[in-house]
Write a protein that holds these residues in place. Structure first.
Motif, PDB file in Angstrom:
ATOM      1  N   PRO A  55       0.822  -1.191  -0.088  1.00 48.99           N
ATOM      2  CA  PRO A  55      -0.027  -0.078   0.149  1.00 48.99           C
ATOM      3  C   PRO A  55       0.615   1.120  -0.008  1.00 48.99           C
ATOM      4  O   PRO A  55       1.057   1.945   0.973  1.00 48.99           O
ATOM      5  N   ALA A  76       3.174  -4.057   4.586  1.00 50.03           N
ATOM      6  CA  ALA A  76       1.985  -3.221   4.574  1.00 50.03           C
ATOM      7  C   ALA A  76       1.589  -2.675   5.727  1.00 50.03           C
ATOM      8  O   ALA A  76       1.117  -1.725   5.752  1.00 50.03           O
ATOM      9  N   GLU A  89       1.091   1.263   5.931  1.00 45.53           N
ATOM     10  CA  GLU A  89      -0.251   1.921   6.560  1.00 45.53           C
ATOM     11  C   GLU A  89       0.013   2.751   7.968  1.00 45.53           C
ATOM     12  O   GLU A  89      -0.751   3.689   8.025  1.00 45.53           O
ATOM     13  N   TYR A 131      -1.470   3.010  -3.178  1.00 43.79           N
ATOM     14  CA  TYR A 131      -2.782   2.974  -2.665  1.00 43.79           C
ATOM     15  C   TYR A 131      -3.099   2.892  -1.201  1.00 43.79           C
ATOM     16  O   TYR A 131      -1.964   2.393  -0.715  1.00 43.79           O
ATOM     17  N   PRO A 132      -4.019   3.129  -0.771  1.00 50.45           N
ATOM     18  CA  PRO A 132      -4.316   2.951   0.899  1.00 50.45           C
ATOM     19  C   PRO A 132      -5.006   1.459   0.817  1.00 50.45           C
ATOM     20  O   PRO A 132      -5.420   1.069  -0.109  1.00 50.45           O
ATOM     21  N   LEU A 133      -4.824   0.900   2.064  1.00 49.69           N
ATOM     22  CA  LEU A 133      -5.630  -0.448   2.254  1.00 49.69           C
ATOM     23  C   LEU A 133      -6.905   0.141   2.966  1.00 49.69           C
ATOM     24  O   LEU A 133      -7.867   0.300   2.507  1.00 49.69           O
TER      25      LEU A 133
END
Lengths: 264, 398
Positions: free
Chosen positions: A186, A214, A218, A189-191
């Protein structure tokens, strides 16, 4: 054998790190500025690719700033791994003629990159504040998060440096791996950290969370971009992977070290 | 362990030797199916045991691949023994490879600052030592030049100066003294001599038998990873040189004996001035040949010429002369007569030589007895005296 006490070890680490930094910017006009320029350039590239061409970036306000909160740590991670992979091989003459803890070589590479990350983060934080992304109280978690991530990087680096002595493929493999790893993490893009849902399939989301980096990415999004507290799973993932990589890396390194010296 | 002491106990070390080394994963995969890759354990050292007292200067000699460098690397802590124990006391400086930590893009001074930590010098100590190191290397003017612009000699000089700037208890030297020009080499030896005089332990690996004889008091001869001989430098050197000679020169030169034997060498002993039988002679030392000569001719045999010759190991004659040629009195023999020939040589090129002896009549009609290529001898450079001095000693009652 000459003994290596803590103060001697610290001295050696300092020397190796400062040598790394000195060598990197020798004969370069922009010199240290590159630690900022590199992520900035890639930010611009990704910004155009994902807001003008693929367009999903448009859903995230200040997409370029969001990109930077992931790109800086990723740059640290990928440069560290590339550098550690060849760290033993590049220093084979040194290793074969002077006795010193060889673990210092990969560790020093990671620490040199860490210095870049920290400096770049200071600049990024200033920019973030200017654009209204004031940090929350969660910023106190930045240091422990970076610490854990550094530990993980060191562990992975030790594994790769050993692997590359036995099989030169490792270096090539790392390049390919990093490319795939980048898109699986991520970063662009974000989770679920910033309240914008890009990944729609819950199954895929679950799988992506298993990615060792990840959690940290985040955490960086949460702390720097939104100023919120990072989710619990991020911490569990980051801590667990750090422990796994550190133990695996140091055990393998210790076991392989006497053999590696003779193989080099 | 006392500083400067070394102990190796039953040390063995094995390498993995690949005959068809799989360097890539692909090769390894292929080898899984086709197990033809030969991996062999090569024993570089086997059951090596010796101990060194502080202040000793020990040479390790032997053919290539005998395990000399491996021994040094074990002592330096670079290798771990496969079995056995290696112990060393105090600080070690290793001159196994010079200037290894140097980065070409960094200046001499930067390199010194950054590499000091490898040999255990902190920044302040290094800062204070830099002028001294630079001066010894004769590179003071070039301290702010990146070392990639140095010549090989300059590079090695800086490496040597740095490596010996620490004050070690043990100095490990591996054939690195071919540093720079002859003058600088002299300087390097001087510095190493200083270490010796100050009672530091020195372990010296070299093929230069002269340097070994000059610097060391004791030698270990390694042969195929085992200790073949351990003892005083002269004895071990002659054993080693003799061994090498036997291995290589027998085919070209072997002792030959002929003559009428009307007069003959009944026994021959080579000795030095102090009367000890010897085969090694230092520069300036007399070679004395004691011989018992017998004849079964009735009465006295007069006017006998006694000659000797010196050859290189390959048989090339360097000196050949006799008492007639040298205007010395001719010899007379009865049933049993003892003679002694005192030979004084100017040794220009130390090494192994072979001595031959002969008895003939003055008109060279008759060869009584020839012993050609009979006595291998070793000629060494002069000994530096005294090799060590007592700097301090105390007695204490505890």
């Amino acid at each position: 054998m000459t003994d290596w006490n803590i103060s001697r070890l610290r001295l050696l680490m300092e020397s190796l790190v400062s040598k790394d930094l000195k060598v990197r910017y020798k004969r370069s006009v922009l010199g240290f500025g590159w630690f900022l320029l590199k992520p900035l350039f890639s930010m611009i590239v990704y910004y155009f690719a994902f807001t003008r061409i693929l367009r999903f970036g448009g859903a995230i306000p200040h997409f370029s700033l969001f990109l930077l909160t992931g790109l800086l740590p990723w740059n640290f991670f990928s440069s560290s791994l590339s550098a550690t992979t060849s760290s033993l091989l590049d220093n084979h003459r040194l290793i074969r003629s002077i006795h010193f803890p060889r673990m210092c070589l990969p560790v020093a590479e990671v620490l040199a990159n860490l210095i870049h990350l920290l400096l770049a983060l200071v600049v990024l934080e200033a920019v973030l504040i200017i654009f209204g992304h004031t940090p929350g109280l969660s910023i106190i978690l930045l240091i422990p998060a970076i610490l854990l991530f550094t530990v993980m990087t060191i562990g992975a680096g030790m594994l790769l440096s050993i692997g590359n002595v036995f099989y030169r493929d490792v270096k090539q493999f790392v390049e390919v791996l990093l490319l795939a790893w980048f898109y699986a993490s991520p970063i662009i893009y974000p989770l679920d950290s910033i309240g914008v849902q890009i990944i729609e399939s819950p199954g895929l989301l679950q799988i992506l969370r298993f990615n060792p980096v990840a959690g940290f990415m985040e955490i960086m999004h949460s702390i720097l971009y939104t100023g919120t507290w990072p989710a619990a799973w991020c911490w569990i993932s980051l801590s667990a992977w750090s422990v796994v990589f550190l133990i695996l890396g140091s055990v393998v390194f210790r076991k392989a070290e006497p053999v590696v010296v003779k193989e080099l | 362990m006392k500083p400067g002491a070394i102990q190796m106990e039953n040390v063995s070390l094995a390498y993995r030797l690949y005959h068809d080394r799989a360097v890539t994963l692909r090769d390894t995969m292929l080898n899984l199916f086709n197990r033809s890759t030969k991996m062999e354990l090569f024993t570089a050292l086997e059951g090596v045991t010796f101990s060194v007292e502080p202040g000793e200067a020990l040479a390790v000699i032997g053919a290539n691949g005998a395990g000399k460098s491996t021994t040094l690397k074990l002592l330096a802590g670079i290798y771990e023994p496969s079995s056995g124990i290696t112990e060393t006391g105090g600080r070690i400086a290793s001159l196994l490879d010079l200037g290894v930590g140097f980065h070409p893009d960094l200046t001499g001074e930067e390199n010194l600052m950054l590499n000091g930590s490898l040999i255990g010098l902190n920044r302040n100590a290094m800062k204070n030592l830099i002028p001294e190191i630079a001066e010894f290397a004769e590179l003071t003017r070039f301290m702010d030049t990146p070392v990639k612009y140095y010549s090989d000699g300059m590079f090695m000089r800086l490496g040597f100066s740095l490596a010996t700037a620490v004050d070690p208890d043990i100095l490990l030297i591996d054939e690195v003294l071919a540093v720079g020009d002859a003058r600088f080499q002299e300087k390097c030896y001087e510095r190493i001599w200083d270490f010796r005089k100050n009672g530091k332990t020195i372990i010296f690996v070299s093929h230069d038998m002269n340097a070994v004889a000059k610097l060391c008091t004791r030698a270990i001869w390694l042969n195929d990873g085992r200790i073949q001989m351990d003892g005083e430098v002269e004895a071990v050197l002659s054993g080693y040189l003799e061994g090498v000679r036997k291995k290589h020169d027998v085919a070209t030169v072997s002792p030959k004996e002929w003559g009428t034997r009307e007069v003959w060498f009944d026994s021959v002993t080579l000795r030095n001035v102090s009367g000890t039988p010897a085969r090694i002679f230092r520069k300036g030392e007399k070679i004395i040949v004691d011989a018992v000569i017998k004849t079964h001719l009735p009465g006295t045999v007069d006017g006998v010429v006694s000659g000797f010759s010196l050859h290189r190991p390959d048989g090339e004659t360097i000196i050949g002369t006799n008492n007639l040629e040298m205007n010395e009195p001719l010899l007379s023999f009865n049933e049993s007569t003892e003679i002694s020939i005192e030979i004084m040589l100017d040794v220009e090129e130390p090494g192994s030589y072979i001595l031959g002896l002969a008895l003939t009549d003055p008109l060279a009609r008759k060869d009584y007895h020839w012993l050609e290529f009979f006595y291998p001898i070793t000629l060494l450079d002069a000994r530096i005296d005294p090799p060590l001095r007592l700097s301090n000693v105390t007695w204490k009652q505890c």
